[in-house]
Design a protein around this motif. Structure first.
Motif, short mmCIF file in Angstrom:
data_model
loop_
_atom_site.label_atom_id
_atom_site.label_comp_id
_atom_site.label_asym_id
_atom_site.label_seq_id
_atom_site.Cartn_x
_atom_site.Cartn_y
_atom_site.Cartn_z
N TYR A 167 27.13 50.43 9.07
CA TYR A 167 27.19 51.88 9.31
C TYR A 167 28.60 52.39 9.02
CZ TYR A 167 22.94 50.84 11.94
OH TYR A 167 21.70 50.42 12.33
N VAL A 168 28.67 53.52 8.34
CA VAL A 168 29.94 54.19 8.07
C VAL A 168 29.76 55.66 8.44
CG1 VAL A 168 31.59 54.90 6.30
CG2 VAL A 168 30.61 52.58 6.24
N ASP A 169 30.67 56.17 9.25
CA ASP A 169 30.61 57.56 9.70
C ASP A 169 29.27 57.89 10.35
OD1 ASP A 169 33.17 57.98 8.79
OD2 ASP A 169 32.53 58.83 6.86
N GLY A 170 28.75 56.95 11.11
CA GLY A 170 27.52 57.20 11.85
C GLY A 170 26.26 57.15 11.02
N LYS A 171 26.35 56.82 9.75
CA LYS A 171 25.17 56.74 8.90
C LYS A 171 25.02 55.32 8.34
CE LYS A 171 24.98 61.58 7.40
NZ LYS A 171 24.95 62.49 6.22
N LEU A 172 23.78 54.96 8.09
CA LEU A 172 23.47 53.64 7.55
C LEU A 172 23.89 53.58 6.08
CD1 LEU A 172 22.13 50.84 7.76
CD2 LEU A 172 19.93 51.95 7.26
N LEU A 173 24.80 52.69 5.77
CA LEU A 173 25.22 52.49 4.39
C LEU A 173 24.29 51.52 3.67
CD1 LEU A 173 27.19 52.72 2.00
CD2 LEU A 173 28.56 50.91 3.08
N GLU A 196 35.70 47.07 6.74
CA GLU A 196 36.51 47.99 5.95
C GLU A 196 35.95 48.02 4.52
OE1 GLU A 196 41.07 48.53 4.18
OE2 GLU A 196 40.56 46.86 5.51
N VAL A 197 35.70 49.23 4.01
CA VAL A 197 35.20 49.38 2.65
C VAL A 197 36.33 49.10 1.67
CG1 VAL A 197 34.23 50.99 0.97
CG2 VAL A 197 33.46 51.06 3.36
N LEU A 198 36.06 48.23 0.70
CA LEU A 198 37.06 47.89 -0.32
C LEU A 198 36.77 48.55 -1.66
CD1 LEU A 198 37.55 44.08 0.42
CD2 LEU A 198 38.88 46.02 1.29
N THR A 224 34.63 55.64 0.23
CA THR A 224 35.90 55.43 -0.47
C THR A 224 36.61 54.22 0.14
OG1 THR A 224 37.01 56.94 1.07
CG2 THR A 224 36.18 57.86 -1.02
N PRO A 225 37.41 53.54 -0.65
CA PRO A 225 38.16 52.40 -0.13
C PRO A 225 38.99 52.80 1.08
CG PRO A 225 38.30 52.45 -2.52
CD PRO A 225 37.64 53.73 -2.11
N GLY A 226 38.99 51.93 2.07
CA GLY A 226 39.76 52.17 3.28
C GLY A 226 38.93 52.71 4.43
N GLN A 227 37.72 53.22 4.15
CA GLN A 227 36.88 53.71 5.24
C GLN A 227 36.49 52.56 6.15
OE1 GLN A 227 33.95 56.21 2.82
NE2 GLN A 227 34.08 57.37 4.74
#
Length: 573
Positions: A85-91, A46-48, A24-27
């Protein structure tokens, strides 16, 4: 800042990835990439949002690189493939940015798409026709039209190409690389790294190695055992490939408002890139391909030089690479502009012991580009053959260059007589006017065939290029197999050859990949009826006698002179 403890743990953990629909945006997350000195760094992101217009069945996640090093420059060429990486996982992998970017925004290819990449057969190209191949030296064929066309790169996805062994190319060499979406950068010197790279390490696809190196650089997204994913976008969109995969190390980063890039050194191969598809490229660890040997020997006023290369064995790439290398060798020491005269002998060796050799010459302001393109197009002619064929095992290019216009115009042609009998020897004279030289005369002798029927005929005299053009248009022969295709190469006459030919207006037939000229009318009609129009073609004329003279420079001009063949005089009782 230097990489923190969290990233090494992520790199060493079991390979898992994040569904892009879950972000989600903001992550917040991190991007790992190699920076100056070969150090892996951690870049806050930062995810947009999600971009759904990157292509059919494709999406990308838009992120901002929250690091002062990217202020005013955007994504750096060579970062492609850098894992996010987001939340410890490969995006996924950083895949693209925008030129002249004021904001450090980047598109991330989801790893879910990259993980599905598989190899497959290597896609062939459409080979040039024999007519277009023969027209290159005279400038009658557009150079871009005779080489395989690669998919145009998307904006912001140019690959940095490390160049070593030659100066950074300009002119035609740079144009060739640009058509493939490659941006040449100076390669770093000294020994490169070895071993299998991990996520965030720089990696290179070796296109040329030996006396020069051309290597497309990017970043490893993930490794799982013997499988290594990189780039996050296609290299050339070739599907299945066999290109050596090598370690690389970032030496420095050149910032630019137009397009920042990494300067890197190329290390030892660790495996083979086996797939080049929309979400990225896939390598398998293990022995690397040996490559296609290419030797270029150049003789010029500055002396002689021989280069030995290996090029990636991909039929769509080989013609482009051979063209680039030939052009680079021609311009390595001599002038890159101005009038030149170049002659080439190209030899192609095959795995079954066969070989094919072809000569050509060109002169003019673009002679270097035309001869270089001729060598690459000839490689494409055999490598992308529609017939089953043996593997190409070697390419030998022998060049002779003069930094001056060397040629002669054929200004006049006259036979010693205009009426001949079967069995006669016909002497043909040609006047040549060399560039800034004194005119000279050359004589050739044609033997009129003993069985030639009486009637009108034509004497054709011209340079090899004109003779080739005439022969290809008149013969209308299509090869039936690879052997026939190789034999067709012998139809191309270099324009350093003066050709005299006697043409009869007796019609013939072309069938089964061969020409049967000057057939009796009744026999020709019977063949046409028996074979059908789809299997046989009617020839309107035929060459029944030829003679040649080799000139030390290109010739220009062509003449057609009517000749009468009269019946032989009756024998005395």
């Amino acid at each position: 800042m230097t990489i923190t403890l969290a990233a090494p743990l992520l790199l060493a953990s079991a390979l898992t990835w994040l569904d892009p629909a879950a972000v989600t945006p903001g992550q917040k997350g991190v991007c790992v990439t190699e920076w100056t000195g070969g150090q892996r760094i951690e870049i806050p992101v930062e995810v947009l949002g999600v971009l759904d217009a990157t292509g059919p069945d494709k999406s990308a996640v838009l992120v901002r690189l929250a690091d002062e090093r990217f202020a005013g420059t955007g994504v750096v060429a060579g970062m492609s493939g850098s894992p996010v990486y987001v939340d410890g996982k490969l995006l996924g992998a950083v895949a693209f940015g925008w030129s002249f970017a004021r904001e450090p925004l980047g598109g991330v290819t989801p790893f879910a798409a990259m993980h599905a990449i598989e190899g497959g057969p290597t896609a062939p190209a459409t080979p040039p026709t024999l007519t277009s191949l023969a027209s290159i030296s005279t400038g009658d064929a557009p150079l871009a039209a005779v080489l395989p066309r690669l998919a145009a790169p998307a904006p912001g996805r140019a690959l940095p190409l490390a160049v070593a062994g030659f100066d950074l190319p300009g002119g035609y060499g740079r144009e060739l690389l640009a058509t493939a979406g490659l941006e040449p950068v100076p390669a770093g010197g000294g020994p490169g790294p070895a071993g299998v790279p991990e996520a965030g390490d720089m990696v290179a696809a070796l296109l040329v190695w030996g006396d020069a190196t051309l290597a497309a650089g990017g970043t490893v997204t993930a490794r799982d055992g013997e499988r290594v994913w990189a780039f996050g976008h296609p290299m050339f969109s070739l599907g299945g490939i066999r290109v050596p995969a090598a370690r690389a190390r970032t030496l420095a980063v050149q910032s630019s408002y137009q397009s920042s890039f990494k300067v890197f050194t190329v290390g030892a191969p660790f495996g083979t890139f086996v797939a080049d598809r929309a979400p990225g490229i896939l390598a398998m660890t293990g022995p690397a391909p040996e490559g296609l040997p290419v030797t270029v020997h150049l003789s010029e006023p500055l002396g002689e030089r021989t280069w030995r290369f290996r090029v990636a064995e991909v039929p769509l790439l080989e013609p482009l690479l051979v063209t680039f290398l030939t052009n680079a060798c021609l311009t390595a020491r001599g002038a890159a502009t101005g009038e030149s005269t170049v002659q080439v002998t190209l030899t192609l060796d095959f795995a079954d012991g066969r070989s094919a050799s072809i000569d050509q010459a060109s002169r003019g302001f673009d002679a270097l580009a035309r001869i270089a393109t001729f060598t690459g197009a000839a490689v494409s002619f055999v490598e992308n053959s529609p017939f089953p064929r043996p593997a190409l095992r070697g390419v030998d290019v022998r060049l002779r260059r003069s930094e001056a216009p060397e040629y002669a115009a054929i200004t006049d042609v006259w036979p010693t007589r205009s009426t001949v009998e079967p069995g006669d020897d016909l002497v043909v004279n040609a006047r040549l006017a060399p560039y800034r030289g004194e005119a000279r005369e050359v004589s050739l002798t044609l033997r009129v065939p003993a069985g030639m029927p009486p009637g009108p005929a034509d004497l054709i005299v011209g340079d090899g290029a004109a003779a080739t053009d005439y022969r290809l248009k008149a013969a209308a022969v299509a090869p039936a197999d690879f052997a026939g295709q190789l034999a067709q190469l012998s139809l191309i006459e270099p324009n350093t050859t003066l050709v005299a030919a006697l043409e009869t207006r007796e019609r013939g037939i072309a069938l089964n990949g061969t020409s049967q000229p000057a057939l009796p009318p009744s026999y020709a009609a019977t063949l046409m009826i028996g074979m059908g129009k789809s299997n046989a073609a009617r020839l309107q004329s035929a060459i029944v006698a030829e003679s040649r003279w080799s000139a030390p420079f290109p010739l220009e001009g062509a003449f057609r002179i009517p000749i009468t063949v009269r019946p032989p005089a009756p024998e005395s009782p």
